[in-house]
Motif scaffolding. Structure first.
Motif, PDB file in Angstrom:
ATOM      1  N   VAL A 102      -7.977 -21.952   8.201  1.00  0.00           N
ATOM      2  CA  VAL A 102      -7.937 -22.501   6.833  1.00  0.00           C
ATOM      3  C   VAL A 102      -7.416 -23.935   6.890  1.00  0.00           C
ATOM      4  CG1 VAL A 102      -7.571 -20.284   5.711  1.00  0.00           C
ATOM      5  CG2 VAL A 102      -5.589 -21.633   6.413  1.00  0.00           C
ATOM      6  N   TRP A 103      -7.672 -24.709   5.844  1.00  0.00           N
ATOM      7  CA  TRP A 103      -7.027 -26.010   5.705  1.00  0.00           C
ATOM      8  C   TRP A 103      -5.568 -25.750   5.334  1.00  0.00           C
ATOM      9  CZ3 TRP A 103     -11.642 -26.807   2.151  1.00  0.00           C
ATOM     10  CH2 TRP A 103     -12.732 -27.327   2.863  1.00  0.00           C
ATOM     11  N   PRO A 104      -4.628 -26.274   6.110  1.00  0.00           N
ATOM     12  CA  PRO A 104      -3.221 -26.051   5.752  1.00  0.00           C
ATOM     13  C   PRO A 104      -2.806 -26.961   4.607  1.00  0.00           C
ATOM     14  CG  PRO A 104      -3.384 -27.366   7.761  1.00  0.00           C
ATOM     15  CD  PRO A 104      -4.794 -27.070   7.334  1.00  0.00           C
ATOM     16  N   LYS A 105      -1.907 -26.465   3.768  1.00  0.00           N
ATOM     17  CA  LYS A 105      -1.400 -27.307   2.679  1.00  0.00           C
ATOM     18  C   LYS A 105      -0.422 -28.329   3.258  1.00  0.00           C
ATOM     19  CE  LYS A 105       0.113 -27.182  -2.034  1.00  0.00           C
ATOM     20  NZ  LYS A 105       0.888 -26.557  -3.076  1.00  0.00           N
ATOM     21  N   ARG A 106      -0.594 -29.587   2.862  1.00  0.00           N
ATOM     22  CA  ARG A 106       0.255 -30.657   3.382  1.00  0.00           C
ATOM     23  C   ARG A 106       1.004 -31.309   2.223  1.00  0.00           C
ATOM     24  NH1 ARG A 106      -0.883 -30.282   8.546  1.00  0.00           N
ATOM     25  NH2 ARG A 106      -3.034 -30.460   9.278  1.00  0.00           N
ATOM     26  N   PRO A 107       2.106 -32.023   2.546  1.00  0.00           N
ATOM     27  CA  PRO A 107       2.831 -32.703   1.477  1.00  0.00           C
ATOM     28  C   PRO A 107       1.899 -33.622   0.695  1.00  0.00           C
ATOM     29  CG  PRO A 107       4.060 -32.812   3.545  1.00  0.00           C
ATOM     30  CD  PRO A 107       2.726 -32.207   3.870  1.00  0.00           C
ATOM     31  N   GLY A 108       1.998 -33.594  -0.597  1.00  0.00           N
ATOM     32  CA  GLY A 108       1.147 -34.445  -1.441  1.00  0.00           C
ATOM     33  C   GLY A 108      -0.053 -33.691  -2.002  1.00  0.00           C
ATOM     34  N   ASP A 109      -0.388 -32.533  -1.404  1.00  0.00           N
ATOM     35  CA  ASP A 109      -1.511 -31.747  -1.938  1.00  0.00           C
ATOM     36  C   ASP A 109      -1.129 -31.161  -3.291  1.00  0.00           C
ATOM     37  OD1 ASP A 109      -3.593 -31.913  -0.043  1.00  0.00           O
ATOM     38  OD2 ASP A 109      -2.545 -30.528   1.285  1.00  0.00           O
ATOM     39  N   ARG A 110      -2.044 -31.256  -4.248  1.00  0.00           N
ATOM     40  CA  ARG A 110      -1.838 -30.620  -5.568  1.00  0.00           C
ATOM     41  C   ARG A 110      -2.914 -29.553  -5.707  1.00  0.00           C
ATOM     42  NH1 ARG A 110      -2.405 -35.382  -9.551  1.00  0.00           N
ATOM     43  NH2 ARG A 110      -1.881 -33.770 -11.084  1.00  0.00           N
ATOM     44  N   TRP A 111      -2.595 -28.376  -5.214  1.00  0.00           N
ATOM     45  CA  TRP A 111      -3.595 -27.314  -5.132  1.00  0.00           C
ATOM     46  C   TRP A 111      -3.415 -26.264  -6.225  1.00  0.00           C
ATOM     47  CZ3 TRP A 111      -4.134 -25.740   0.774  1.00  0.00           C
ATOM     48  CH2 TRP A 111      -4.730 -26.806   1.469  1.00  0.00           C
ATOM     49  N   PHE A 112      -4.545 -25.834  -6.767  1.00  0.00           N
ATOM     50  CA  PHE A 112      -4.609 -24.684  -7.665  1.00  0.00           C
ATOM     51  C   PHE A 112      -5.517 -23.661  -6.992  1.00  0.00           C
ATOM     52  CE2 PHE A 112      -3.636 -28.361 -10.174  1.00  0.00           C
ATOM     53  CZ  PHE A 112      -2.703 -27.921 -11.106  1.00  0.00           C
ATOM     54  N   TRP A 113      -5.294 -22.388  -7.293  1.00  0.00           N
ATOM     55  CA  TRP A 113      -6.055 -21.325  -6.624  1.00  0.00           C
ATOM     56  C   TRP A 113      -6.839 -20.477  -7.622  1.00  0.00           C
ATOM     57  CZ3 TRP A 113      -6.558 -21.147  -1.498  1.00  0.00           C
ATOM     58  CH2 TRP A 113      -5.604 -21.814  -0.715  1.00  0.00           C
ATOM     59  N   ALA A 114      -8.057 -20.140  -7.223  1.00  0.00           N
ATOM     60  CA  ALA A 114      -8.853 -19.146  -7.960  1.00  0.00           C
ATOM     61  C   ALA A 114      -9.217 -18.043  -6.974  1.00  0.00           C
ATOM     62  CB  ALA A 114     -10.116 -19.790  -8.526  1.00  0.00           C
ATOM     63  N   THR A 115      -9.272 -16.817  -7.473  1.00  0.00           N
ATOM     64  CA  THR A 115      -9.581 -15.718  -6.546  1.00  0.00           C
ATOM     65  C   THR A 115     -11.089 -15.536  -6.368  1.00  0.00           C
ATOM     66  OG1 THR A 115      -9.311 -14.228  -8.412  1.00  0.00           O
ATOM     67  CG2 THR A 115      -7.492 -14.344  -6.886  1.00  0.00           C
ATOM     68  N   ASP A 116     -11.859 -16.093  -7.272  1.00  0.00           N
ATOM     69  CA  ASP A 116     -13.315 -16.027  -7.086  1.00  0.00           C
ATOM     70  C   ASP A 116     -13.962 -17.158  -7.895  1.00  0.00           C
ATOM     71  OD1 ASP A 116     -13.373 -15.194  -9.757  1.00  0.00           O
ATOM     72  OD2 ASP A 116     -13.382 -13.079  -9.206  1.00  0.00           O
ATOM     73  N   MET A 117     -15.275 -17.243  -7.786  1.00  0.00           N
ATOM     74  CA  MET A 117     -15.981 -18.376  -8.386  1.00  0.00           C
ATOM     75  C   MET A 117     -15.926 -18.324  -9.916  1.00  0.00           C
ATOM     76  SD  MET A 117     -17.158 -20.955  -6.906  1.00  0.00           S
ATOM     77  CE  MET A 117     -17.348 -20.483  -5.209  1.00  0.00           C
ATOM     78  N   ALA A 118     -15.991 -17.126 -10.485  1.00  0.00           N
ATOM     79  CA  ALA A 118     -15.947 -17.015 -11.950  1.00  0.00           C
ATOM     80  C   ALA A 118     -14.610 -17.536 -12.474  1.00  0.00           C
ATOM     81  CB  ALA A 118     -16.151 -15.552 -12.364  1.00  0.00           C
ATOM     82  N   MET A 119     -13.540 -17.216 -11.774  1.00  0.00           N
ATOM     83  CA  MET A 119     -12.217 -17.696 -12.182  1.00  0.00           C
ATOM     84  C   MET A 119     -12.141 -19.216 -12.015  1.00  0.00           C
ATOM     85  SD  MET A 119      -8.567 -16.401 -10.735  1.00  0.00           S
ATOM     86  CE  MET A 119      -7.049 -17.234 -11.179  1.00  0.00           C
ATOM     87  N   ALA A 120     -12.698 -19.735 -10.935  1.00  0.00           N
ATOM     88  CA  ALA A 120     -12.697 -21.188 -10.712  1.00  0.00           C
ATOM     89  C   ALA A 120     -13.459 -21.895 -11.835  1.00  0.00           C
ATOM     90  CB  ALA A 120     -13.327 -21.514  -9.359  1.00  0.00           C
ATOM     91  N   ALA A 121     -14.570 -21.322 -12.247  1.00  0.00           N
ATOM     92  CA  ALA A 121     -15.388 -21.937 -13.301  1.00  0.00           C
ATOM     93  C   ALA A 121     -14.630 -21.982 -14.626  1.00  0.00           C
ATOM     94  CB  ALA A 121     -16.697 -21.156 -13.458  1.00  0.00           C
ATOM     95  N   ARG A 122     -13.847 -20.938 -14.890  1.00  0.00           N
ATOM     96  CA  ARG A 122     -13.050 -20.919 -16.131  1.00  0.00           C
ATOM     97  C   ARG A 122     -11.905 -21.921 -16.051  1.00  0.00           C
ATOM     98  NH1 ARG A 122     -13.483 -15.382 -15.366  1.00  0.00           N
ATOM     99  NH2 ARG A 122     -11.299 -15.199 -14.685  1.00  0.00           N
ATOM    100  N   MET A 123     -11.299 -22.044 -14.872  1.00  0.00           N
ATOM    101  CA  MET A 123     -10.130 -22.919 -14.721  1.00  0.00           C
ATOM    102  C   MET A 123     -10.506 -24.399 -14.709  1.00  0.00           C
ATOM    103  SD  MET A 123      -7.985 -20.909 -11.754  1.00  0.00           S
ATOM    104  CE  MET A 123      -6.692 -22.166 -11.579  1.00  0.00           C
ATOM    105  N   ALA A 124     -11.650 -24.721 -14.102  1.00  0.00           N
ATOM    106  CA  ALA A 124     -11.977 -26.124 -13.815  1.00  0.00           C
ATOM    107  C   ALA A 124     -11.936 -27.023 -15.062  1.00  0.00           C
ATOM    108  CB  ALA A 124     -13.331 -26.208 -13.105  1.00  0.00           C
ATOM    109  N   PRO A 125     -12.564 -26.619 -16.197  1.00  0.00           N
ATOM    110  CA  PRO A 125     -12.556 -27.526 -17.361  1.00  0.00           C
ATOM    111  C   PRO A 125     -11.171 -27.711 -17.971  1.00  0.00           C
ATOM    112  CG  PRO A 125     -14.203 -25.780 -17.599  1.00  0.00           C
ATOM    113  CD  PRO A 125     -13.347 -25.412 -16.450  1.00  0.00           C
ATOM    114  N   LYS A 126     -10.245 -26.802 -17.630  1.00  0.00           N
ATOM    115  CA  LYS A 126      -8.872 -26.965 -18.133  1.00  0.00           C
ATOM    116  C   LYS A 126      -8.083 -27.929 -17.246  1.00  0.00           C
ATOM    117  CE  LYS A 126      -8.903 -22.302 -19.958  1.00  0.00           C
ATOM    118  NZ  LYS A 126      -8.822 -20.937 -19.488  1.00  0.00           N
TER     119      LYS A 126
END
Ligand SMILES: NC(=O)c1ccc[n+]([C@@H]2O[C@H](COP(=O)([O-])OP(=O)(O)OC[C@H]3O[C@@H](n4cnc5c(N)ncnc54)[C@H](OP(=O)(O)O)[C@@H]3O)[C@@H](O)[C@H]2O)c1
Length: 241
Positions: A102-126
């Motif tokens: 996996v890509w490791p999280k590094r200092p400065g990363d601002r990451w949000f997580w979705a468990t699947d594509m449908a969740m990502a699609a709902r989160m993205a416009p917010k």
């Protein structure tokens, strides 16, 4: 008898492995799902298209007298990996898995997580109004319900249909690998305020993650299928596969 190896492919790592094993004198067959109209040339033999489920894969392995299977598919190709595990167990064949870190999280990363594509699609416009979607052609449909933001879409091949998916969009056709300076230029040029990506890992597409970090742009990552099932967050949790 020489090993007859089946590589379940569709990734850069699988292509490189096919070349290495072929040059070592092994009989190599790479299997591709057939998603690309113009797949890259590979060393050794190539077969294209689904096997027809678990039974079809079992038939293929027996008919082709395969002695070793290497699953080098993409981390999100969960179905074919599950089929390979089931069939190899059933036939008593050795199965190796080429797992991409996996890509490791590094200092400065601002990451949000979705468990699947449908969740990502709902989160993205917010999370963003000018969104860079790098999720693969097959996953775009989930986002089409949320047409408000501007979407920059990057695809490996030209879309089969010309009709736009979103009221405001731009499409780039580029299979990479991608350089950091180019990725930063792209993010700035389109004034991107959110990157959406699978947690694919690997060096070929890592530059977008670094570019987002350096420009302070948040990234919405879709967890790997096994990871979503385990509830394990590779960016945070030690001991995660
Ligand atoms: N998912 C991604 O984000 C992604 C990204 C880059 C590359 N890829 C590559 O694209 C391919 C398809 O990905 P996916 O996510 O659609 O897979 P998937 O959901 O795991 O597989 C769906 C079906 O496609 C067929 N299939 C998948 N990979 C195959 C292969 N290497 N050889 C022959 N048949 C295959 C199988 O059909 P049958 O049941 O008929 O055998 C499988 O049941 C994979 O090989 C993967 O390495 C995927």
């Amino acid at each position: 008898m020489r090993d007859r190896v089946l590589i379940l492919g569709g990734t850069g790592e699988a292509a490189a492995l096919a070349g290495r094993l072929h040059r070592q004198g092994l009989q190599v067959i790479t299997s591709l799902a057939g998603r690309l109209a113009h797949p890259p040339a590979l060393e050794g033999a190539v077969r294209i298209g689904g096997f027809g489920g678990v039974a079809g894969l079992a038939d293929f392995l027996v008919t082709e007298k395969i002695s070793r299977v290497i699953d080098a598919t993409h981390p999100f190709a969960a179905t074919i990996s599950a089929h390979a595990r089931a069939v190899c167990r059933q036939l008593g064949l050795p199965l190796e898995r080429l797992e991409r870190p996996v890509w490791p999280k590094r200092p400065g990363d601002r990451w949000f997580w979705a468990t699947d594509m449908a969740m990502a699609a709902r989160m993205a416009p917010k999370l963003g109004r000018r969104i860079f979607l790098t999720v693969g052609a097959g996953s775009l449909v989930a986002f089409t319900k949320f047409g408000g933001p501007f979407y920059l879409i990057r695809l490996m091949e030209s879309p089969a249909v010309d009709r736009p998916l979103f009221p405001r969009q731009a499409v780039l056709v580029d299979g990479g690998p991608f350089q950091l300076a180019d990725e930063k230029r792209l993010l700035r040029h389109f004034a991107i305020d959110l990157l959406v990506s699978k947690q694919s890992g690997g060096p070929a597409t890592a530059a977008k993650i670094t570019a987002a970090r350096q420009l302070g742009i948040p990234v919405l990552l879709i967890r790997r299928p096994w990871d979503a099932a385990d509830g394990c967050d590779p960016g945070h949790k030690a001991g995660c596969r």
